[in-house]
Design a protein around this motif. Structure first.
Motif, PDB file in Angstrom:
ATOM      1  N   UNK A 174       0.826  -1.215   0.000  1.00  0.00           N
ATOM      2  CA  UNK A 174       0.000   0.000   0.000  1.00  0.00           C
ATOM      3  C   UNK A 174       0.857   1.261   0.000  1.00  0.00           C
ATOM      4  N   UNK A 175       2.178   1.103   0.079  1.00  0.00           N
ATOM      5  CA  UNK A 175       3.072   2.269   0.119  1.00  0.00           C
ATOM      6  C   UNK A 175       2.996   3.034  -1.195  1.00  0.00           C
TER       7      UNK A 175
ATOM      8  N   UNK B 227      -4.510  -0.049  -1.780  1.00  0.00           N
ATOM      9  CA  UNK B 227      -3.907   0.129  -3.120  1.00  0.00           C
ATOM     10  C   UNK B 227      -3.312  -1.167  -3.660  1.00  0.00           C
ATOM     11  N   UNK B 228      -2.576  -1.901  -2.786  1.00  0.00           N
ATOM     12  CA  UNK B 228      -1.914  -3.110  -3.245  1.00  0.00           C
ATOM     13  C   UNK B 228      -2.904  -4.127  -3.792  1.00  0.00           C
ATOM     14  N   UNK B 229      -4.027  -4.250  -3.093  1.00  0.00           N
ATOM     15  CA  UNK B 229      -5.058  -5.211  -3.539  1.00  0.00           C
ATOM     16  C   UNK B 229      -5.638  -4.751  -4.879  1.00  0.00           C
TER      17      UNK B 229
ATOM     18  N   UNK C 125      -3.070 -14.460  -4.725  1.00  0.00           N
ATOM     19  CA  UNK C 125      -3.847 -14.007  -3.577  1.00  0.00           C
ATOM     20  C   UNK C 125      -4.170 -12.541  -3.813  1.00  0.00           C
ATOM     21  N   UNK C 126      -4.801 -11.911  -2.828  1.00  0.00           N
ATOM     22  CA  UNK C 126      -5.181 -10.503  -2.958  1.00  0.00           C
ATOM     23  C   UNK C 126      -4.016  -9.598  -3.326  1.00  0.00           C
ATOM     24  N   UNK C 127      -2.851  -9.892  -2.762  1.00  0.00           N
ATOM     25  CA  UNK C 127      -1.706  -9.001  -2.974  1.00  0.00           C
ATOM     26  C   UNK C 127      -0.559  -9.678  -3.721  1.00  0.00           C
TER      27      UNK C 127
ATOM     28  N   UNK D 252      -8.820   4.552  -6.660  1.00  0.00           N
ATOM     29  CA  UNK D 252      -8.300   3.207  -6.957  1.00  0.00           C
ATOM     30  C   UNK D 252      -9.448   2.193  -6.976  1.00  0.00           C
ATOM     31  N   UNK D 253     -10.367   2.301  -6.011  1.00  0.00           N
ATOM     32  CA  UNK D 253     -11.514   1.388  -5.970  1.00  0.00           C
ATOM     33  C   UNK D 253     -12.377   1.563  -7.219  1.00  0.00           C
ATOM     34  N   UNK D 254     -12.572   2.806  -7.616  1.00  0.00           N
ATOM     35  CA  UNK D 254     -13.386   3.089  -8.805  1.00  0.00           C
ATOM     36  C   UNK D 254     -12.748   2.460 -10.046  1.00  0.00           C
ATOM     37  N   UNK D 255     -11.425   2.576 -10.156  1.00  0.00           N
ATOM     38  CA  UNK D 255     -10.748   1.980 -11.317  1.00  0.00           C
ATOM     39  C   UNK D 255     -10.845   0.459 -11.288  1.00  0.00           C
TER      40      UNK D 255
END
Ligand code: TMP
Ligand code: ASP
Length: 239
Positions: A32-33, A48-50, A77-79, A227-230
Motif C-alpha cells: 500500500x506504500x 492500493x496493493x489489492x 492471492x489478494x496481494x 483506486x476502488x473506482x478503477x
C-alpha cells in the motif's frame, strides 16, 4: 504445484519480489506504500496493493489474449501475483495520448492536448538520476538493449496502447498516458512490472476527473476511492 513464498529478492517502492521453488518464477507482492517525485513524498494508500494486483492481473490477461507476451502467470492471492522471472532492461517506456505531467512540464504546455500520433518516450531507469529522457542512440551506444529489442519493445508498446485505449474507452475512461517496463526471459522480451493507477493516468470521460495516482501526487483527496473506482471499471464489462 503449490507456490510458496521464498526469500525476499528485492523490495521496491510499491512492490516486493520473492523467490519461489522454481528459479524461473517469482512472486510480486503489492504494497500500500505510495511515493512520488522520486520518493521525496511518501504515504500509504489503503487497499492500493489489492486494487493494483487485481487490476494488473486482469489487464495482463487481456493483453496476453491479444498476443502481447507478458510476465504474468496467475494471481495467487489478494496481494500476490506469480510472474516469470525477468532480467529487467533498465528502460521505462512512456506512451502518451494526451499531454500531462512530465511532458507538459518539459515543454511548458497545458495538460489535455490530444497527441496524434501518440508520443513514445524512452527513460533511463535510474532513481538517483530521476529517470531521465533518453533516445535510441543513447540506448544503443550504451548497449542497454539491442536494435532488435528496441524494435520489439516499440511495436509491443504501440500494441499495448491500442488495446488499453480501447479497453478503457469502453469503460468510460480516457487513457492519458502510462509507463511500461520490459525484460528478458529465456531469450524473449516480455512486458513486466504492473499496469495500474500507479503507472497510468486515467481521466473519467466527460468530467475529466482524475482516477489515478495524480490524486496522491497533487493532494487532490479521494485517493483510495479513485483506486476502488478503477478496479470496479476494470472488472466491469465494457459498453
Ligand atoms: P510523467 O508524465 O510524470 O512522465 O508520467 C508518465 C506516466 O508514467 C504516468 O502515467 C505516470 C507514470 N509514471 C510511473 O509509472 N512511474 C514514475 O516514476 C513516473 C514519474 C511516472
Ligand atoms: N513512483 C515514483 C517515485 O517515487 C514517482 C511517481 O510515480 O510519481 O518517485
Amino acid at each position: 504445484m503449490v507456490t510458496t513464498r521464498g526469500e525476499k529478492l528485492y523490495e521496491g517502492k510499491a512492490k516486493i519480489l520473492y523467490a519461489t521453488e522454481d528459479p524461473h518464477q517469482v512472486i510480486q507482492y503489492f504494497k500500500d506504500d505510495a511515493t512520488a517525485f522520486n520518493a521525496q513524498k511518501r504515504g500509504t494508500i489503503i487497499g492500493k496493493g489489492v486494487c493494483n494486483n487485481r487490476i494488473a492481473s486482469r489487464l495482463f490477461e487481456w493483453l496476453a489474449q491479444r498476443g502481447v507476451p507478458t510476465h504474468f502467470i496467475k494471481q495467487l492471492s489478494d496481494r500476490e501475483m506469480l510472474v516469470k522471472r525477468l532480467e529487467i532492461i533498465p528502460l521505462e517506456v512512456t506512451m502518451r495520448n494526451l499531454t500531462a505531467g512530465g511532458m507538459s512540464r518539459m515543454l511548458g504546455i497545458e495538460e489535455g492536448i490530444v497527441l496524434n500520433p501518440p508520443v513514445f518516450e524512452w527513460h533511463y531507469k535510474s532513481d538517483p538520476l530521476g529517470d531521465p529522457l533518453i533516445n535510441d542512440d543513447h540506448i544503443l551506444a550504451l548497449k542497454l538493449a539491442t536494435p532488435e529489442e528496441l524494435q520489439t519493445i516499440r511495436a509491443l508498446s504501440a500494441r499495448v496502447n491500442d488495446e488499453l485505449k480501447a479497453y478503457f474507452a469502453a469503460r468510460g475512461i480516457d487513457l492519458v498516458d502510462f509507463k511500461l517496463e520490459f525484460g528478458r526471459h529465456r531469450g524473449t522480451i516480455l512486458l513486466g512490472d504492473e499496469i495500474s493507477p500507479d503507472t497510468c493516468r486515467f481521466w473519467e470521460q466527460g468530467t475529466k476527473k482524475k482516477l489515478d495516482k495524480d490524486r496522491f501526487r497533487r493532494d487532490l483527496g479521494d485517493v483510495e476511492a479513485a483506486y476502488q473506482e478503477m478496479l470496479t471499471r476494470v472488472l466491469g464489462e465494457g459498453v
